[in-house]
Design an enzyme around this catalytic site. Structure first.
Site, PDB file in Angstrom:
ATOM      1  N   CYS A  87       0.876  -1.276  -0.227  1.00 27.40           N
ATOM      2  CA  CYS A  87       0.088   0.062   0.071  1.00 27.40           C
ATOM      3  C   CYS A  87       0.892   1.297  -0.077  1.00 27.40           C
ATOM      4  O   CYS A  87       1.497   1.599  -1.024  1.00 27.40           O
ATOM      5  CB  CYS A  87      -1.060   0.030   1.147  1.00 27.40           C
ATOM      6  SG  CYS A  87      -2.353   1.141   0.966  1.00 27.40           S
ATOM      7  N   HIS A 195      -3.519  -5.453   1.060  1.00 28.02           N
ATOM      8  CA  HIS A 195      -2.981  -5.769   2.369  1.00 28.02           C
ATOM      9  C   HIS A 195      -3.029  -7.362   2.589  1.00 28.02           C
ATOM     10  O   HIS A 195      -3.751  -7.562   3.450  1.00 28.02           O
ATOM     11  CB  HIS A 195      -3.567  -5.106   3.399  1.00 28.02           C
ATOM     12  CG  HIS A 195      -3.246  -3.602   3.457  1.00 28.02           C
ATOM     13  ND1 HIS A 195      -2.262  -2.948   4.014  1.00 28.02           N
ATOM     14  CD2 HIS A 195      -3.990  -2.798   2.817  1.00 28.02           C
ATOM     15  CE1 HIS A 195      -2.337  -1.611   3.689  1.00 28.02           C
ATOM     16  NE2 HIS A 195      -3.401  -1.423   3.019  1.00 28.02           N
ATOM     17  N   GLU A 197      -1.198  -8.943   4.693  1.00 26.32           N
ATOM     18  CA  GLU A 197      -1.148  -9.153   6.275  1.00 26.32           C
ATOM     19  C   GLU A 197      -2.383  -9.168   6.903  1.00 26.32           C
ATOM     20  O   GLU A 197      -2.610  -9.574   8.068  1.00 26.32           O
ATOM     21  CB  GLU A 197      -0.240  -8.153   6.919  1.00 26.32           C
ATOM     22  CG  GLU A 197      -0.635  -6.699   7.006  1.00 26.32           C
ATOM     23  CD  GLU A 197      -0.971  -5.826   5.957  1.00 26.32           C
ATOM     24  OE1 GLU A 197      -0.566  -6.471   4.971  1.00 26.32           O
ATOM     25  OE2 GLU A 197      -1.084  -4.470   6.075  1.00 26.32           O
TER      26      GLU A 197
END
Lengths: 224, 85
Positions: A87, A195, A197
């Protein structure tokens, strides 16, 4: 042996703990590295986490690029170490010229927050080695300036050299050629707007980020 | 020499300008019907100390290229005015 992952934190970064959590859950050892440090220590790989580095003043990533730690990150990348920009981290890598192109405001001027379906286009990168080409992954996106753009020549180079690693199945932001993530020539530096994660536990709605994060840990160990 | 500098940063032709487009769409509602080609950019103002105009221009070109604009998506225009000492 577990992979040491340096997670870079600028003033305004806000995803460093999510990355650290995901890395830990997959057996890696995260270390959060502040932007004014000049060394990555014993890191085997680097993640530039998302957020709003330096408030996104001037342009996202424009000021972060001059943070002291970025010299170490550039050196690490040029030596072949795995560097992933997620990002805002992708924006920082583009501003740092570690990746080509730029990210502009989303088409339609909307902040995009939701789950995007991505297709793995190449598994020859530090972030996608554990995936198969054609795999579809549901990964959260959360950005205002994620509309990837580059010159015609750069786009041709990315296509011809299999450097577009992830594409959106449905383009949420106007990115040229549906690009969600690209890698550098050496395939060790990868930037993506989504994202991974945040998609490493079924409780969060998807664990499709696991093969991506696992690829990163494996790349880290391979270069260690 | 001291110069007053204005750097105008604008999107390159062909780069989508969603802010400009949104402003343009809003104008007819206010009765401004004749406005077209709206573009939104940034204006950055500062003063610069440099030996002469040539060195000031060289420095500013570098500054714009490396920091104030992103040449992939933006053009910059530099206006400098010597400040009378």
């Amino acid at each position: 042996m577990s992979a040491n992952v340096a997670v870079v934190r600028f003033p305004g970064t806000n995803c460093e703990f999510d990355v650290a959590e995901a890395v830990t859950a997959l057996g890696g050892e995260p270390t959060i590295v502040f932007h004014d440090e000049v060394s990555l220590g014993s890191a085997d790989s680097v993640v530039i986490a998302g957020g709003f580095a330096h408030g996104d003043y001037l342009r996202p990533g424009a000021i972060a690029r001059f943070s002291p730690i970025m010299e170490a990150v550039s050196r690490f990348a040029l030596e072949g170490g795995a560097v992933i920009g997620i990002c805002n981290g992708f924006q920082v890598l583009c501003e740092s010229h570690l990746l080509p192109g730029a990210l502009q405001k989303n088409a339609g001027l909307r902040f995009k927050c939701g789950t995007a379906r991505l297709r793995v286009e190449s598994n020859r990168s530090a972030l996608t080695e554990q995936c198969d080409v054609g795999d579809e992954l549901d990964i959260p996106i959360n950005h205002f300036e994620g509309n990837y753009t580059c010159s015609e020549e750069t786009l041709a180079e990315l296509r011809d050299n299999d450097r577009i690693v992830l594409r959106y199945v449905e383009n949420p932001n106007g990115s040229v050629d549906d690009i969600a993530g690209i890698c550098n020539e050496g395939r060790n530096v990868v930037g993506l707007m989504p994202h991974p994660e945040r998609a490493c536990n079924p409780l969060l709605g998807s664990n499709d980020g696991v093969p991506l994060m696992r690829s990163l840990l494996e790349s880290a160990l391979a270069s260690a | 020499m001291t110069f007053d500098v204005v750097v105008e940063v604008r999107l390159r032709p062909g780069i989508a300008d969603p802010q400009g487009a949104t402003i343009e769409r809003a104008l007819p509602a206010l009765g401004f019907d004749g406005v077209s080609s709206v573009g939104v950019g940034k204006s950055i103002r500062f003063t610069l100390e440099s030996a002469d105009e040539e060195s000031a221009r060289a420095e500013l070109a570098d500054l714009c290229e490396r920091f104030l604009s992103n040449p992939v998506i933006e053009d910059s225009e530099i206006t400098l005015t010597p400040v009378a000492s």
